[in-house]
Design an enzyme around this catalytic site. Structure first.
Site, PDB file in Angstrom:
ATOM      1  N   CYS A  58       0.751  -1.266   0.192  1.00 18.00           N
ATOM      2  CA  CYS A  58       0.162  -0.029   0.007  1.00 18.00           C
ATOM      3  C   CYS A  58       0.885   1.218   0.063  1.00 18.00           C
ATOM      4  O   CYS A  58       0.403   2.184  -0.331  1.00 18.00           O
ATOM      5  CB  CYS A  58      -0.849  -0.038   1.382  1.00 18.00           C
ATOM      6  SG  CYS A  58      -2.165  -1.270   1.261  1.00 18.00           S
ATOM      7  N   GLU A  98      -7.150  -6.142  -2.447  1.00 19.13           N
ATOM      8  CA  GLU A  98      -7.023  -5.197  -1.358  1.00 19.13           C
ATOM      9  C   GLU A  98      -6.003  -4.091  -1.366  1.00 19.13           C
ATOM     10  O   GLU A  98      -4.984  -4.504  -1.673  1.00 19.13           O
ATOM     11  CB  GLU A  98      -7.382  -5.767  -0.053  1.00 19.13           C
ATOM     12  CG  GLU A  98      -7.520  -4.756   1.303  1.00 19.13           C
ATOM     13  CD  GLU A  98      -5.818  -4.523   1.534  1.00 19.13           C
ATOM     14  OE1 GLU A  98      -6.050  -3.553   2.468  1.00 19.13           O
ATOM     15  OE2 GLU A  98      -5.052  -5.368   1.261  1.00 19.13           O
ATOM     16  N   ARG A 143     -10.494   1.877   9.085  1.00 23.97           N
ATOM     17  CA  ARG A 143      -9.271   1.449   8.119  1.00 23.97           C
ATOM     18  C   ARG A 143      -9.817   1.511   6.804  1.00 23.97           C
ATOM     19  O   ARG A 143     -10.085   0.395   6.367  1.00 23.97           O
ATOM     20  CB  ARG A 143      -8.266   0.274   8.578  1.00 23.97           C
ATOM     21  CG  ARG A 143      -7.389  -0.219   7.916  1.00 23.97           C
ATOM     22  CD  ARG A 143      -6.750  -1.217   8.370  1.00 23.97           C
ATOM     23  NE  ARG A 143      -5.434  -1.746   7.651  1.00 23.97           N
ATOM     24  CZ  ARG A 143      -4.251  -1.364   7.903  1.00 23.97           C
ATOM     25  NH1 ARG A 143      -4.043  -0.771   8.773  1.00 23.97           N
ATOM     26  NH2 ARG A 143      -3.456  -1.943   7.211  1.00 23.97           N
ATOM     27  N   ARG A 145     -10.485   0.842   2.939  1.00 26.60           N
ATOM     28  CA  ARG A 145      -9.710   0.041   1.818  1.00 26.60           C
ATOM     29  C   ARG A 145     -10.680  -0.026   0.776  1.00 26.60           C
ATOM     30  O   ARG A 145     -11.652  -0.047   0.849  1.00 26.60           O
ATOM     31  CB  ARG A 145      -9.533  -1.421   2.601  1.00 26.60           C
ATOM     32  CG  ARG A 145      -8.344  -1.033   3.603  1.00 26.60           C
ATOM     33  CD  ARG A 145      -6.979  -0.982   2.966  1.00 26.60           C
ATOM     34  NE  ARG A 145      -5.830  -1.071   3.935  1.00 26.60           N
ATOM     35  CZ  ARG A 145      -5.256  -0.073   4.391  1.00 26.60           C
ATOM     36  NH1 ARG A 145      -5.574   1.260   4.332  1.00 26.60           N
ATOM     37  NH2 ARG A 145      -4.034  -0.447   5.248  1.00 26.60           N
TER      38      ARG A 145
END
Length: 182
Positions: A58, A98, A143, A145
């Site tokens: 990420c 993801e 969080r 995502r």
């Protein structure tokens, strides 16, 4: 019954965590996906599978990072390409990817356009993305995502697919998950 047939994880402590949490023998975990340089190496090391679940680093796409994207100076931005190669060679029925929510807007949307183009046009997968956070479903973690669900268009499409409906009022109570002292 679901069986995990392949894992690639560079960090030793996380390989031990995969073993402990999922029963995957430590010795069977691939330590460096970048070594799968040819179709033959993918065929030798990655068994046939129905669902590819994966995340790619990420940091290159995160607002908290340098936002170097595919040109990340540490080479993390191109790890998506290794996932693409596994999909191309093994043709799983479904994919589930993801990353950080900023993936959609990174580099003024060009990164997301590239990823969509590869998955839809080069690999021929029907994909649906959604940005969600666990707290929206009552889990005590914020969080955001992006989750990308896909199906090989040779077997179908996602016309009837729906992501889980968010509760109208999700409550997050950390006391519900903390272990009580004995």
């Amino acid at each position: 019954n679901v069986e995990c047939v392949f894992v690639s994880e560079l960090q030793e402590d996380l390989r031990h965590l995969y073993e402990r949490n999922y029963g995957i023998p430590y010795a069977r975990i691939n330590t460096d996906i970048t070594q799968l340089l040819t179709d033959e190496l993918i065929e030798q090391n990655v068994p046939q599978h129905d669902i590819l679940c994966g995340g790619f680093p990420c940091q290159p796409f995160s607002k908290a990072g340098k936002q170097q994207g595919f040109d990340d100076e540490e080479g993390r931005g191109i790890l998506f390409n290794y996932i693409v190669n596994i999909i191309r060679v093994r043709r799983p029925r479904y994919i589930f990817l993801e990353n950080v929510s900023n993936l959609e807007t990174h580099d003024e949307g060009r990164t997301w356009k590239t990823i969509q183009d590869i998955l839809r046009n080069e690999l021929n997968y029907d994909i649906r993305p959604v940005v969600i956070s666990p707290h929206e479903y009552g889990y005590p973690q914020y969080r955001k995502r992006i989750y990308i669900v896909g199906i090989d268009q040779n077997i179908g499409n996602l016309d009837n697919f729906k992501f889980p409906v968010k509760p109208i009022k999700a409550t997050c109570n950390i006391n519900e998950i903390l272990e009580k002292e004995h």
